[in-house]
Every structure is written in C-alpha cells, then in structure tokens.
Scaffold this active site. Structure first.
Site, PDB file in Angstrom:
ATOM      1  N   HIS A  36     -21.252  38.719 -93.599  1.00 50.21           N
ATOM      2  CA  HIS A  36     -19.068  38.008 -94.136  1.00 50.21           C
ATOM      3  C   HIS A  36     -19.366  38.536 -95.949  1.00 50.21           C
ATOM      4  O   HIS A  36     -18.250  38.801 -96.018  1.00 50.21           O
ATOM      5  CB  HIS A  36     -19.709  37.491 -93.417  1.00 50.21           C
ATOM      6  CG  HIS A  36     -18.835  37.133 -91.961  1.00 50.21           C
ATOM      7  ND1 HIS A  36     -18.441  38.148 -91.320  1.00 50.21           N
ATOM      8  CD2 HIS A  36     -19.784  35.931 -91.387  1.00 50.21           C
ATOM      9  CE1 HIS A  36     -18.183  37.580 -90.184  1.00 50.21           C
ATOM     10  NE2 HIS A  36     -18.854  36.385 -89.770  1.00 50.21           N
ATOM     11  N   ARG A  59     -10.425  53.247 -87.389  1.00 50.63           N
ATOM     12  CA  ARG A  59     -11.453  52.865 -86.826  1.00 50.63           C
ATOM     13  C   ARG A  59     -10.434  51.563 -85.758  1.00 50.63           C
ATOM     14  O   ARG A  59     -10.244  49.763 -86.459  1.00 50.63           O
ATOM     15  CB  ARG A  59     -12.155  52.343 -87.607  1.00 50.63           C
ATOM     16  CG  ARG A  59     -13.381  52.972 -88.178  1.00 50.63           C
ATOM     17  CD  ARG A  59     -13.943  52.208 -88.657  1.00 50.63           C
ATOM     18  NE  ARG A  59     -15.450  52.874 -89.720  1.00 50.63           N
ATOM     19  CZ  ARG A  59     -15.244  53.429 -90.997  1.00 50.63           C
ATOM     20  NH1 ARG A  59     -14.839  52.776 -91.811  1.00 50.63           N
ATOM     21  NH2 ARG A  59     -16.336  54.013 -91.594  1.00 50.63           N
ATOM     22  N   ARG A  63      -8.734  57.497 -83.836  1.00 55.64           N
ATOM     23  CA  ARG A  63      -9.774  57.375 -83.672  1.00 55.64           C
ATOM     24  C   ARG A  63     -10.345  56.635 -82.450  1.00 55.64           C
ATOM     25  O   ARG A  63     -10.121  55.428 -82.847  1.00 55.64           O
ATOM     26  CB  ARG A  63     -10.719  57.109 -84.304  1.00 55.64           C
ATOM     27  CG  ARG A  63     -13.007  57.467 -83.662  1.00 55.64           C
ATOM     28  CD  ARG A  63     -14.199  57.013 -84.939  1.00 55.64           C
ATOM     29  NE  ARG A  63     -14.449  55.758 -85.178  1.00 55.64           N
ATOM     30  CZ  ARG A  63     -14.651  55.421 -85.913  1.00 55.64           C
ATOM     31  NH1 ARG A  63     -16.256  56.176 -86.462  1.00 55.64           N
ATOM     32  NH2 ARG A  63     -15.278  53.787 -86.354  1.00 55.64           N
ATOM     33  N   GLU A  71     -20.300  64.120 -86.669  1.00 54.52           N
ATOM     34  CA  GLU A  71     -21.249  63.315 -87.365  1.00 54.52           C
ATOM     35  C   GLU A  71     -22.787  63.113 -86.521  1.00 54.52           C
ATOM     36  O   GLU A  71     -23.246  62.609 -86.086  1.00 54.52           O
ATOM     37  CB  GLU A  71     -20.808  61.542 -86.693  1.00 54.52           C
ATOM     38  CG  GLU A  71     -20.242  61.455 -86.070  1.00 54.52           C
ATOM     39  CD  GLU A  71     -19.255  60.472 -85.879  1.00 54.52           C
ATOM     40  OE1 GLU A  71     -19.393  59.206 -86.698  1.00 54.52           O
ATOM     41  OE2 GLU A  71     -18.952  60.071 -84.673  1.00 54.52           O
ATOM     42  N   ASN A 112     -21.260  59.542 -92.015  1.00 52.42           N
ATOM     43  CA  ASN A 112     -22.541  58.204 -92.684  1.00 52.42           C
ATOM     44  C   ASN A 112     -23.520  58.651 -91.182  1.00 52.42           C
ATOM     45  O   ASN A 112     -24.605  58.026 -91.200  1.00 52.42           O
ATOM     46  CB  ASN A 112     -21.868  56.627 -92.198  1.00 52.42           C
ATOM     47  CG  ASN A 112     -20.086  56.638 -93.305  1.00 52.42           C
ATOM     48  OD1 ASN A 112     -20.368  56.763 -94.322  1.00 52.42           O
ATOM     49  ND2 ASN A 112     -19.387  55.832 -93.043  1.00 52.42           N
ATOM     50  N   ASP A 113     -22.730  58.863 -90.165  1.00 53.99           N
ATOM     51  CA  ASP A 113     -23.917  58.976 -89.116  1.00 53.99           C
ATOM     52  C   ASP A 113     -24.720  60.358 -89.510  1.00 53.99           C
ATOM     53  O   ASP A 113     -25.226  60.302 -88.531  1.00 53.99           O
ATOM     54  CB  ASP A 113     -22.966  59.142 -87.536  1.00 53.99           C
ATOM     55  CG  ASP A 113     -22.548  57.450 -87.410  1.00 53.99           C
ATOM     56  OD1 ASP A 113     -23.774  56.940 -87.445  1.00 53.99           O
ATOM     57  OD2 ASP A 113     -21.497  57.497 -87.171  1.00 53.99           O
ATOM     58  N   ARG A 165     -29.076  53.453 -90.157  1.00 54.14           N
ATOM     59  CA  ARG A 165     -28.044  53.546 -91.460  1.00 54.14           C
ATOM     60  C   ARG A 165     -27.636  52.025 -91.479  1.00 54.14           C
ATOM     61  O   ARG A 165     -27.744  51.747 -93.189  1.00 54.14           O
ATOM     62  CB  ARG A 165     -26.489  53.667 -90.907  1.00 54.14           C
ATOM     63  CG  ARG A 165     -25.958  53.560 -90.242  1.00 54.14           C
ATOM     64  CD  ARG A 165     -24.665  54.750 -89.702  1.00 54.14           C
ATOM     65  NE  ARG A 165     -23.760  54.007 -89.828  1.00 54.14           N
ATOM     66  CZ  ARG A 165     -22.009  53.819 -89.760  1.00 54.14           C
ATOM     67  NH1 ARG A 165     -22.579  54.554 -89.002  1.00 54.14           N
ATOM     68  NH2 ARG A 165     -21.146  53.399 -89.794  1.00 54.14           N
ATOM     69  N   CYS A 179     -14.543  61.452 -93.565  1.00 61.16           N
ATOM     70  CA  CYS A 179     -14.224  60.320 -92.905  1.00 61.16           C
ATOM     71  C   CYS A 179     -15.136  59.081 -93.331  1.00 61.16           C
ATOM     72  O   CYS A 179     -15.044  58.074 -93.252  1.00 61.16           O
ATOM     73  CB  CYS A 179     -13.331  59.691 -91.789  1.00 61.16           C
ATOM     74  SG  CYS A 179     -14.295  60.176 -90.132  1.00 61.16           S
TER      75      CYS A 179
HETATM   76  C1  PEP Z   1     -19.127  57.988 -89.941  1.00 62.82           C
HETATM   77  O1  PEP Z   1     -19.899  58.073 -88.856  1.00 62.82           O
HETATM   78  O2  PEP Z   1     -19.221  58.619 -91.056  1.00 62.82           O
HETATM   79  C2  PEP Z   1     -17.873  57.347 -89.753  1.00 62.82           C
HETATM   80  C3  PEP Z   1     -16.769  57.286 -90.743  1.00 62.82           C
HETATM   81  O3  PEP Z   1     -17.699  56.819 -88.764  1.00 62.82           O
HETATM   82  P1  PEP Z   1     -18.543  55.518 -88.465  1.00 62.82           P
HETATM   83  O4  PEP Z   1     -18.691  54.373 -90.085  1.00 62.82           O
HETATM   84  O5  PEP Z   1     -17.230  54.334 -88.416  1.00 62.82           O
HETATM   85  O6  PEP Z   1     -19.475  55.207 -88.010  1.00 62.82           O
HETATM   86 MG    MG Z   2     -19.862  56.874 -87.143  1.00 61.09          MG
END
Ligand code: PEP
Ligand code: MG
Length: 573
Positions: free
Chosen positions: A189, A296, A332, A431, A454-455, A465, A502
C-alpha cells in the site's frame, strides 16, 4: 560513499539529509485488577480520537491521491466500527480485569494471526490494516500520538524500516524529498501511495539502509532503485547535473505531452497507457496517452467478497470508454492467480502459484467467468476501437479455445442486437517463453501481440518477480529478453501483425530506443511515464536506434546494455 540497491517503486530522483524514522515506542505492560468500566471508557475515547484522525487522513488521501487509494482509510474506519472486535475486548476486560492496552493488543493480535494463517493475500492485506489501526489505538491509549514525522521541519530523505499507509499519507510532499525503506515490496500500500503522491521511493533496501544516520547525505533514484550514501565530490557533481536535467526534462516533456511520438526521420509509434482502475483512466489523456494498451481488469474482481456481475462490469468499462473517447482500448481478460487471489474464488493450495493456475488457465477451466467478462467488455466497447487480449497464454490450444469462446460470445451479442458488427481485434500477451519461441505460429492466430516483459523476465530467468532476493536477476534489459523481443517482433511483422509491449520495459528510458530499433509498434506504460517516453522517441532517428539495437543484442548482461545506451552518442539519457 556507499551504494545500495533496492526495488524502485516510485519514479524520480532526489538528494538530501537522511531522516531516520524510529517507530514510536508502543511497548505495553500488563496490569491487573483494573476496573473494566474505566478501561472500556479509555478504549472508547481512543477509538473516537482515532476515528477523527482517520477521517482527516481519508480526506487528505482523496485530495492528494485517488479515491481508490483513499479507500485504505475507509477500510481502517470499518475496522474501528467492527462491533465484534470491541465485543471481544470487552469480554477480555471483564474476564481478566486487565488494562485496556493489553486487552486491545491481545484481541487484535489474535485476529491478525487468524487472518495470516488463511494464506490468502486479500486477508493478509487486511491484517496489515488491522496492525496499522492497532498501533494507532495503542498510541492513543499511551498518549503517544505525536510521531517523529511531525518533527520534520526541513526537506529530508525519509529512511524507515517500513511505512504504514497512515504514515505514508501524512507525508508532506514539500518536506519529504524521497523515501527509502528496508522492507516492503512494489505492491505494498505504501509503495502505491508514494507513487500517487509523486514522492520518489525505493523499498526493500535491507538492513544496510540503517547505516545512514542524520548526518548522512543520501541520493535516491526511484527509477533504478539505486541509493548512494554520502556521495563523494565527483559523484555529487554528477548527481547535481542529473537532478537539474531530470527537472528540466520533465517540465519540457509535460509541455509537449500531447504531441505525437515521431522520430527525427519520421517513424511514428503509438504511446498508450497501462491502467488498473477507472480513476487512472482520467489521467491518460492529460499525460498524452493515445489510448489504453493494457486495461488490467482484475481491479473489478479484487478487494471484494463476491464476483462482479455482468452489469457492474459493463458500467465500469463503459465509464472507461467514455473517458478515453474514440482512442483504442486493449482490454485484457481476467489475470488472477500468481500473487492475485480472490477471497470468493478458491484457487487451492499451490507450491508455486506463479507456475500454477493463473490467467487464461483459470478462465478456460471456468468459461462462464470469461463469457460474462467478454459480454460486458463487448457491450461497452461496441462501436469503439476495442481490442481484446488474453493473458498467460502458453500454447496454441489455449489461443484457439479462447478465440472460440470470444467468437461465440460476440456472435450471440450481435444476434441479440447488444453489440455492433464492427471488427474487434483479438490478441495475446507474450509473457511465457514457449510463445516467444513459437511466435511465428501464434502470429497467424491473432491480430496482435503485446509483450509482457514482467512475466517474460520472471519465466526466462526462473526468478519470481515478487521475491526481492532474486530481483537482481529480473532486469528485462538483458539480451536474453531483448533477443526474444526481436524474434517476436520479426515473426509478427512477417505476417503483417502489429506488436505492442505492456511490461514495465516499455516505459524504461534506457530500453525505449532499443525497442524502437527492434521495430516495436506500440509502447504501453504508466500514464505518468508517457511524456518522457514520447520525448525520448522524438530525439532519435530510427536508423540510429536500429544500429543501437543490433549492437546491444550482442552484449552479455543487462548492465552492459544499459551502459551502452547511456554512452551512445545520440542518447538523451
Ligand atoms: C507483464 O507480465 O509484463 C504484464 C504487463 O502483466 P502483469 O504485470 O499484469 O502480469
Ligand atoms: Mg503478466
């Protein structure tokens, strides 16, 4: 001079004297033979005072952040109003004749233990709120309502073990130059609040951050996570230059935010926003966003006790489309699982939730969830530039199944006259490395790809992560990721499909010229990153970006890639 590394959670850079926030001494001793009536009265008074303070923090949060974030304080007042907690405290006072502090502390601690034992992120997050409220009430009972934050008189870098939401919201933007905490993660938070307050912040620095004392000068880089304690003269000069440049650049970038992102030699790319709430949609256009590259949709499902109905979802999507106008929106479908759990949907016990039942896997096993969501999105997006995207795709069968459900839902809505016949683009997130490797096959199945770095990074390096112990492995600027990006873009372009990104890498100023050189068509990022991203693109020639990209693909670490970008002659960074 000493350098430390943490997790960057709120962008911006700052330097200033350290202010070490010591937690107030809330230790209590157990007294017996107390009059239960008197002790109850003390608790009721403490609740009343805390209620007033929480109400004013709520007002401040609404003013300075967003109503979503201000909701944390609504949750705090609900805890104060919870009759069962007060009832339990009363019983304890009567049965044990102990002092108010001990009774209150025992009851809250037992409650927290029960919630934490549930192994459910929603309830664990509630336990953080309960601890925060408990501290406030004990503080009131002990008469320690003045915390150290009120002693700050001149601008400082705040160093703390961790910050509670109620501490974070009290921060005065003019006095707190930056935040550095030993604990905490990017989704806490307080990290979210500091980002929306616009205070640069780095969390998870570890105990080393307490090497700082009042006399130390600290530099915090909320973009890279770097902390420098007592920079030497040479480094100070470099920091000063960086501060001046960052300040001038963000001013210039904001002034030109609504201009398109076109390179010197005329290549235009699309710069769109990642959003996870209706409130964020309000800022997209002001920051120059040309649409939404990642909606999201989990926000509609989280922090509640039951699933949202189709109508409820429809209203929310409708509001987002209204705010975004005729610009494109990539919605998404639900991506729960991993670190996102729902209290009303049993995901079961999993040893490795990020490798488990997540995203499209859950939706294909529960097609009604997907159908309801698709109906709401398609109805709200009827006649608009709507693009649907499926997360966590691992194989071709999943894409085919998801497309089938999409097609059936779309046809049914058209037949019933609930949605126009206009074409809706359908894409997937790339991803998972299996999709990157077989990108050529997937490209034939979809209208577009959006790369989720990110994934993709966590799955490529087998480094979770959210685990700060392995965060050093998770730099998406690594050639192992960049080569996959090149492969994905080339595969899609060969069959005439477009590619967006993204993941966080899309808004990273070091990565932007490389991605431009690799041919990325659409960059999607937090709204506040858009002005700077557009400015970076306007300063490059596509041909130079292509040369840069082909050079860095041969490097062997993320660090060497970043260094190369920074020293590249045309780099504005
Ligand atoms: C990602 O995995 O890069 C992504 C944008 O999705 P999230 O961060 O919501 O898993
Ligand atoms: Mg992701």
């Amino acid at each position: 001079m000493k350098k430390l590394q943490g997790i960057p959670v709120s962008p911006g850079v700052a330097i200033g004297p350290a202010f070490i926030l010591k937690p107030p001494d809330l230790s209590i001793s157990k007294d017996s033979d107390k009059d239960p009536e008197m002790e109850l009265k003390r608790i009721q008074n403490a609740i009343e005072t805390a209620r007033k303070k929480i109400a004013s923090m709520h007002e401040k949060a609404k003013r300075d952040t967003s109503s979503e974030h201000a909701g944390i304080f609504e949750a705090h007042s609900l805890i104060l109003d919870d009759p069962s907690l007060l009832e339990m405290v009363k019983k304890k006072l009567v049965a044990e004749k102990i002092n108010a502090e001990t009774a209150l502390s025992d009851v809250f601690d037992e409650y927290v233990q029960k919630l934490e034992a549930l192994d459910n992120e929603y309830f664990q997050a509630r336990s953080i709120d309960i601890i925060d409220v408990k501290k406030q009430l004990i503080g009131e009972l002990l008469g320690i309502s003045n915390n150290d934050l009120l002693k700050i008189e001149k601008p400082v870098v705040l160093v703390a073990s961790d910050l509670s939401p109620s501490e974070t919201i009290q921060l005065d933007k003019d006095l707190i130059l930056a935040i550095c905490t030993a604990h905490g993660g990017p989704t806490s938070h307080s990290a979210i609040l500091s980002k929306s307050l616009g205070i640069p912040a780095v969390v998870g620095v570890g105990q080393d951050c307490f090497q700082m004392s009042k006399k130390r000068i600290v530099f915090v880089d909320g973009n890279s996570g770097e902390i420098i304690i007592d920079p030497d003269d040479d480094t100070q000069k470099k920091i000063q230059i960086k501060l001046e440049r960052v300040c001038a650049e963000s001013k210039l970038a904001l002034e030109n935010a609504k201009e398109p992102a076109i390179t010197i030699d005329g290549r235009k790319v699309e710069i769109v926003a990642n959003i996870g709430s209706i409130n964020e949609a309000r800022y997209v256009i002001d920051y120059g966003g040309e649409g939404i590259g990642l909606l999201r949709t989990e926000f509609l499902y989280l922090k509640r006790e039951t699933a949202p109905s189709e109508e409820e979802q429809y209203q929310a999507y409708n509001e987002i489309f209204r705010l975004i106008g005729d610009r494109p929106v990539v919605a998404r479908t639900l991506d729960i699982g991993g670190d996102k759990k729902l209290p009303y949907f049993d995901l079961g016990e999993e040893a490795n939730p990020f490798l488990g039942w997540r995203g499209i896997r859950i939706c294909l096993d529960n097609p009604d969830i997907l159908r309801i969501q698709l109906r709401a999105i398609l109805r709200a997006g009827s006649g608009r530039d709507l693009r649907i995207m499926f997360p966590m795709i691992a194989n071709l069968e999943e894409v085919q199944q998801a497309k089938r459900i999409f097609q059936e839902t779309h046809d049914e809505l058209i037949q019933k006259g609930l949605c126009s016949e206009g074409r809706v683009q359908v894409g997937i997130m790339v991803e998972i490395p299996s999709v990157a490797i077989l990108a050529e096959k997937f490209a034939k199945e979809v209208d577009f790809f959006s790369i989720g770095t990110n994934d993709l990074t966590q799955y490529t390096f087998a480094a979770e992560r959210t685990n700060h112990k392995v965060s050093y492995l998770c730099d998406a600027c690594h050639p192992a990721i960049l080569k996959q990006i090149q492969w994905i873009i080339n595969a899609a372009h060969r069959v005439g499909k477009w590619v967006g990104m993204c993941g966080e890498l899309a808004g990273d100023p070091d990565a932007i010229p490389i991605l431009l050189g690799l041919g990325l068509d659409e960059f999607s990022m937090a709204p506040s990153q858009i002005p700077q991203a557009k400015m970076v693109i306007r300063r490059w020639k596509e041909v130079d970006a292509q040369k840069l990209a082909s050079n860095v693909l041969n490097y062997d670490s993320a660090e060497s890639v970043r260094n190369h970008v920074k020293t590249y002659k045309q780099s504005p960074i």
